[in-house]
Scaffold this motif. Sequence first.
Motif, mmCIF file in Angstrom:
data_model
loop_
_atom_site.group_PDB
_atom_site.id
_atom_site.type_symbol
_atom_site.label_atom_id
_atom_site.label_comp_id
_atom_site.label_asym_id
_atom_site.label_seq_id
_atom_site.Cartn_x
_atom_site.Cartn_y
_atom_site.Cartn_z
ATOM 1 N N ALA A 102 44.204 90.066 92.470
ATOM 2 C CA ALA A 102 44.602 89.103 93.492
ATOM 3 C C ALA A 102 43.438 88.205 93.903
ATOM 4 O O ALA A 102 43.615 87.003 94.128
ATOM 5 N N GLN A 129 42.979 85.567 91.304
ATOM 6 C CA GLN A 129 44.045 84.570 91.435
ATOM 7 C C GLN A 129 43.793 83.635 92.609
ATOM 8 O O GLN A 129 44.009 82.424 92.497
ATOM 9 N N ARG A 130 43.316 84.166 93.737
ATOM 10 C CA ARG A 130 43.010 83.320 94.902
ATOM 11 C C ARG A 130 41.906 82.315 94.589
ATOM 12 O O ARG A 130 41.879 81.221 95.162
#
Length: 148
Positions: free
Chosen positions: A111, A114-115
Amino acid sequence: MKALLQRVTTARVEVSGSTVGQIDKGLLILLGITPSDTPQLAAKLAERVANYRLFSDAEDKMNLSLLDCQGAALVVSQFTLAADTNSGRRPSFSSAAAPDLAEPLYLAFVAALQRLGVPVATGVFGADMQVSLTNDGPVTFLLDTEKK
């Protein structure tokens, strides 16, 4: 937490004969997690991975990061990276995080990438996976969050 980075022109992971994750230019990241790792360490390592300069620029120098070259990441959980191999003829896995701790940290790392804007494909946590890659260079680095 350890991340083994392999610069690739293509990489894929299969489970039971089916492709579950695949990338072209980018990094195959094998991620090993220990019991002392935290979500904060996962985010810090993801930021380091995304900005680590291991892609060649126009002068063939390693000056470009994954973000600079708009590459992707294939992240595969790899508990054997956390093994203790300092003695004997068989690795000890007592230093690897248990699955109930490791999986959320693996997902936190994904995550965080992805951020940061990295396109991410993954394997299947805890599955028996077959990983195929074309290592570009070859270029391979081990990033480790442990303090020495």
